[in-house]
Design a protein around this motif. Structure first.
Motif, PDB file in Angstrom:
ATOM      1  N   MET A   1       4.328   4.309   2.758  1.00 35.05           N
ATOM      2  CA  MET A   1       3.427   4.801   3.774  1.00 35.05           C
ATOM      3  C   MET A   1       1.983   4.658   3.291  1.00 35.05           C
ATOM      4  N   ALA A   2       1.112   4.256   4.177  1.00 35.56           N
ATOM      5  CA  ALA A   2      -0.300   4.061   3.845  1.00 35.56           C
ATOM      6  C   ALA A   2      -0.963   5.397   3.531  1.00 35.56           C
ATOM      7  N   ARG A   3      -1.842   5.381   2.555  1.00 36.18           N
ATOM      8  CA  ARG A   3      -2.579   6.590   2.190  1.00 36.18           C
ATOM      9  C   ARG A   3      -3.749   6.857   3.127  1.00 36.18           C
ATOM     10  N   PHE A   4      -4.262   5.804   3.752  1.00 37.54           N
ATOM     11  CA  PHE A   4      -5.435   5.926   4.610  1.00 37.54           C
ATOM     12  C   PHE A   4      -5.150   5.278   5.963  1.00 37.54           C
ATOM     13  N   THR A   5      -5.693   5.838   7.012  1.00 38.07           N
ATOM     14  CA  THR A   5      -5.533   5.254   8.340  1.00 38.07           C
ATOM     15  C   THR A   5      -6.384   3.988   8.441  1.00 38.07           C
ATOM     16  N   PRO A   6      -6.046   3.104   9.382  1.00 40.72           N
ATOM     17  CA  PRO A   6      -6.898   1.923   9.590  1.00 40.72           C
ATOM     18  C   PRO A   6      -8.354   2.302   9.882  1.00 40.72           C
ATOM     19  N   GLU A   7      -8.552   3.373  10.611  1.00 42.23           N
ATOM     20  CA  GLU A   7      -9.906   3.820  10.933  1.00 42.23           C
ATOM     21  C   GLU A   7     -10.655   4.246   9.672  1.00 42.23           C
ATOM     22  N   ALA A   8      -9.962   4.942   8.769  1.00 42.85           N
ATOM     23  CA  ALA A   8     -10.589   5.379   7.516  1.00 42.85           C
ATOM     24  C   ALA A   8     -10.957   4.184   6.641  1.00 42.85           C
ATOM     25  N   VAL A   9     -10.095   3.184   6.619  1.00 45.62           N
ATOM     26  CA  VAL A   9     -10.382   1.978   5.840  1.00 45.62           C
ATOM     27  C   VAL A   9     -11.601   1.270   6.409  1.00 45.62           C
ATOM     28  N   THR A  10     -11.639   1.108   7.718  1.00 47.94           N
ATOM     29  CA  THR A  10     -12.769   0.452   8.372  1.00 47.94           C
ATOM     30  C   THR A  10     -14.065   1.209   8.080  1.00 47.94           C
ATOM     31  N   LYS A  11     -14.010   2.525   8.113  1.00 52.55           N
ATOM     32  CA  LYS A  11     -15.202   3.334   7.830  1.00 52.55           C
ATOM     33  C   LYS A  11     -15.663   3.143   6.394  1.00 52.55           C
ATOM     34  N   LYS A  12     -14.734   3.112   5.451  1.00 52.59           N
ATOM     35  CA  LYS A  12     -15.109   2.922   4.052  1.00 52.59           C
ATOM     36  C   LYS A  12     -15.827   1.591   3.853  1.00 52.59           C
ATOM     37  N   ILE A  13     -15.300   0.557   4.463  1.00 53.83           N
ATOM     38  CA  ILE A  13     -15.920  -0.763   4.337  1.00 53.83           C
ATOM     39  C   ILE A  13     -17.272  -0.776   5.053  1.00 53.83           C
ATOM     40  N   SER A  14     -17.330  -0.187   6.222  1.00 53.98           N
ATOM     41  CA  SER A  14     -18.566  -0.139   7.000  1.00 53.98           C
ATOM     42  C   SER A  14     -19.655   0.651   6.276  1.00 53.98           C
ATOM     43  N   ASP A  15     -19.275   1.739   5.628  1.00 52.68           N
ATOM     44  CA  ASP A  15     -20.255   2.580   4.934  1.00 52.68           C
ATOM     45  C   ASP A  15     -20.951   1.829   3.804  1.00 52.68           C
ATOM     46  N   THR A  16     -20.212   1.017   3.062  1.00 54.16           N
ATOM     47  CA  THR A  16     -20.814   0.300   1.930  1.00 54.16           C
ATOM     48  C   THR A  16     -21.202  -1.127   2.284  1.00 54.16           C
ATOM     49  N   LYS A  17     -20.657  -1.632   3.398  1.00 53.38           N
ATOM     50  CA  LYS A  17     -20.926  -2.997   3.855  1.00 53.38           C
ATOM     51  C   LYS A  17     -20.540  -4.040   2.811  1.00 53.38           C
ATOM     52  N   PHE A  18     -19.510  -3.717   2.045  1.00 55.46           N
ATOM     53  CA  PHE A  18     -19.088  -4.605   0.974  1.00 55.46           C
ATOM     54  C   PHE A  18     -17.610  -4.375   0.684  1.00 55.46           C
ATOM     55  N   LEU A  19     -16.858  -5.452   0.582  1.00 54.62           N
ATOM     56  CA  LEU A  19     -15.445  -5.364   0.206  1.00 54.62           C
ATOM     57  C   LEU A  19     -15.194  -6.355  -0.920  1.00 54.62           C
ATOM     58  N   PRO A  20     -15.058  -5.871  -2.147  1.00 50.15           N
ATOM     59  CA  PRO A  20     -14.793  -6.789  -3.244  1.00 50.15           C
ATOM     60  C   PRO A  20     -13.425  -7.461  -3.079  1.00 50.15           C
ATOM     61  N   LEU A  21     -13.405  -8.758  -3.293  1.00 53.63           N
ATOM     62  CA  LEU A  21     -12.169  -9.534  -3.312  1.00 53.63           C
ATOM     63  C   LEU A  21     -12.030 -10.075  -4.722  1.00 53.63           C
ATOM     64  N   PHE A  22     -10.888  -9.830  -5.333  1.00 58.34           N
ATOM     65  CA  PHE A  22     -10.744 -10.201  -6.739  1.00 58.34           C
ATOM     66  C   PHE A  22      -9.314 -10.625  -7.006  1.00 58.34           C
TER      67      PHE A  22
END
Length: 86
Positions: A1-22
Motif C-alpha cells: 500500500m502506498a504511504r502517500f496519496t497521489p495528491e500528496a506526491v504531486t504537492k511535494k513535487i510542486s512545492d520544491t519544483k524539483f524531482l531528482p531522478l537517479f
C-alpha cells in the motif's frame, strides 16, 4: 500500500519544483544521494529503472528510506514515451 496519496506526491513535487531522478547499482551510494537530497529539503525522489540491478537496489532502499527519510516519497520508474509523460 502506498504511504502517500497521489495528491500528496504531486504537492511535494510542486512545492520544491524539483524531482531528482537517479540510478546507480550500489545501494550505499544511492543512500548517500537520497539522504543528501532529503537534508536539502527535497521530499520526492525517483530511482530510474534503467539498470540490470535497479529492482534489487530499489528493494533494499524502500525500508531504508521509510526509516531514515520518513517524509520522503520514494518511487521507481522510467518514462519511455510521450503518452506516459502526459
Amino acid at each position: 500500500m502506498a504511504r502517500f496519496t497521489p495528491e500528496a506526491v504531486t504537492k511535494k513535487i510542486s512545492d520544491t519544483k524539483f524531482l531528482p531522478l537517479f540510478n546507480y547499482a550500489d545501494a550505499d551510494v544511492c543512500k548517500q544521494i537520497i539522504k543528501a537530497s532529503y537534508n536539502a529539503g527535497l521530499r520526492a525522489f525517483e530511482l530510474t529503472n534503467r539498470d540490470t540491478f535497479a529492482l534489487e537496489v530499489f528493494r533494499q532502499l524502500v525500508p531504508w528510506v521509510e526509516k531514515e527519510c520518513p517524509e520522503m516519497t520514494f518511487g521507481a520508474g522510467t518514462i519511455l514515451d510521450a503518452d506516459t509523460a502526459d
